[in-house]
Design an enzyme around this catalytic site. Sequence first.
Site, PDB file in Angstrom:
ATOM      1  N   PRO A   1       1.154 -30.978   8.771  1.00 30.04           N
ATOM      2  CG  PRO A   1       1.417 -28.989   7.591  1.00 30.04           C
ATOM      3  CD  PRO A   1       2.182 -30.008   8.383  1.00 30.04           C
ATOM      4  CG  ASN A   2      -3.566 -29.798   5.759  1.00 34.26           C
ATOM      5  OD1 ASN A   2      -4.495 -29.277   6.379  1.00 34.26           O
ATOM      6  ND2 ASN A   2      -2.663 -29.081   5.108  1.00 34.26           N
TER       7      ASN A   2
ATOM      8  NE  ARG B   1      -4.204 -33.268   2.480  1.00 31.56           N
ATOM      9  CZ  ARG B   1      -2.900 -33.101   2.620  1.00 31.56           C
ATOM     10  NH1 ARG B   1      -2.227 -33.873   3.465  1.00 31.56           N
ATOM     11  NH2 ARG B   1      -2.260 -32.188   1.935  1.00 31.56           N
TER      12      ARG B   1
ATOM     13  CE1 TYR C   1      -0.782 -36.284  -0.200  1.00 26.92           C
ATOM     14  CE2 TYR C   1      -2.937 -35.220  -0.161  1.00 26.92           C
ATOM     15  CZ  TYR C   1      -1.574 -35.163  -0.362  1.00 26.92           C
ATOM     16  OH  TYR C   1      -0.984 -33.980  -0.731  1.00 26.92           O
TER      17      TYR C   1
ATOM     18  CG  ASN D   1       4.363 -36.891   5.209  1.00 28.82           C
ATOM     19  OD1 ASN D   1       4.695 -35.809   4.701  1.00 28.82           O
ATOM     20  ND2 ASN D   1       3.435 -37.671   4.686  1.00 28.82           N
TER      21      ASN D   1
ATOM     22  CB  ALA E   1       2.134 -28.051   3.169  1.00 28.67           C
TER      23      ALA E   1
ATOM     24  CD  GLU F   1      11.762 -35.318   2.289  1.00 30.73           C
ATOM     25  OE1 GLU F   1      13.002 -35.132   2.307  1.00 30.73           O
ATOM     26  OE2 GLU F   1      11.016 -34.744   1.472  1.00 30.73           O
TER      27      GLU F   1
ATOM     28  CG  HIS G   1       6.857 -36.810   0.757  1.00 32.59           C
ATOM     29  ND1 HIS G   1       6.392 -35.737   1.473  1.00 32.59           N
ATOM     30  CD2 HIS G   1       8.190 -36.641   0.625  1.00 32.59           C
ATOM     31  CE1 HIS G   1       7.414 -34.934   1.753  1.00 32.59           C
ATOM     32  NE2 HIS G   1       8.515 -35.459   1.253  1.00 32.59           N
TER      33      HIS G   1
ATOM     34  NE  ARG H   1       0.325 -34.236  -5.468  1.00 31.08           N
ATOM     35  CZ  ARG H   1      -0.106 -33.987  -4.228  1.00 31.08           C
ATOM     36  NH1 ARG H   1       0.499 -34.568  -3.198  1.00 31.08           N
ATOM     37  NH2 ARG H   1      -1.127 -33.177  -4.037  1.00 31.08           N
TER      38      ARG H   1
HETATM   39  C1  DQA Z   1       2.767 -35.032   1.271  1.00 30.45           C
HETATM   40  C2  DQA Z   1       3.108 -34.271  -0.009  1.00 30.45           C
HETATM   41  C3  DQA Z   1       3.099 -32.776   0.239  1.00 30.45           C
HETATM   42  O1  DQA Z   1       3.409 -32.089  -0.963  1.00 30.45           O
HETATM   43  C4  DQA Z   1       1.728 -32.324   0.715  1.00 30.45           C
HETATM   44  O2  DQA Z   1       1.742 -30.946   1.004  1.00 30.45           O
HETATM   45  C5  DQA Z   1       1.229 -33.115   1.850  1.00 30.45           C
HETATM   46  C6  DQA Z   1       1.479 -34.551   1.900  1.00 30.45           C
HETATM   47  C7  DQA Z   1       2.627 -36.546   1.019  1.00 30.45           C
HETATM   48  O3  DQA Z   1       2.599 -37.280   1.990  1.00 30.45           O
HETATM   49  O4  DQA Z   1       2.492 -36.977  -0.135  1.00 30.45           O
HETATM   50  O5  DQA Z   1       0.522 -32.596   2.707  1.00 30.45           O
HETATM   51  O6  DQA Z   1       3.834 -34.857   2.191  1.00 30.45           O
END
Ligand code: DQA
Length: 164
Positions: A23-24, A31, A36, A88, A91, A112, A114, A121
Site C-alpha cells: 500500500p501507498n 510521497r 522514500y 515491499n 505498512a 523483503e 524497504h 524511524r
Molecule cells: C516501507 C516502510 C514501511 O514502514 C512503510 O509503511 C512503507 C514503506 C519502505 O519502503 O521504506 O509504506 O516499506
Amino acid sequence: MGLGPTPSQRFLFMASILVLNGPNLNLLGTREPGHYGRTTLAGIEERLRGLAGELGQIISFQQSNAEHVLIDAIHQAPSQGVAFILFNPAAFTHTSVALRDALAAVAIPFIEVHLSNVHAREPFRRHSYFSDLAAGVISGLGALGYELALRAAADRLAKDNTQN
Ligand code: DQA
C-alpha cells in the site's frame, strides 16, 4: 543434438521473479520524499525491467493497496512459474499475519525490501512479520535496494539451476 527444450520451450519453463509492492507505494515520487526518495514506482519498475533483461531473468510486477489482492497474487505465484519474490509489504510489514502466512504457504523464497531504513524511524516500524522467513532483508538503500535484491535473486536462481 535434438536434446532438451527448444528456445521457446525453455522460455515457457523459465522461472520468473515477481516484484510485489504494498500500500501507498503507488504514490512514490511524491510521497514523503525525505523517506522514500523521488523515484516513481514506474521508474523503479523500468530500471528493474532493464536489469532483468541484462541478467536473463523474466520479471513481472504487481502493486496493490489491498491486503487480499497481495495475498491472491502470492497464491497464484506457483502456478505462474514464479520462483522468487521481491516484496515491499509497506505498512503491512508491521501488521499482516495473513500475508506472512501466504508466503509460508507457497514456500517461494523472497527478499523483503524497504526504501527507508525502518530501524531508524518510529519504533513500530522495527517489527516485521516477514524478516525471519525472508531469504534476506534490504532496508534504507532507496530504489537501489530493489536492484540489489534483483541481483541477489538472479544469483540464487542461477545457483539453484546449476544444482538441478
Ligand atoms: C516501507 C516502510 C514501511 O514502514 C512503510 O509503511 C512503507 C514503506 C519502505 O519502503 O521504506 O509504506 O516499506
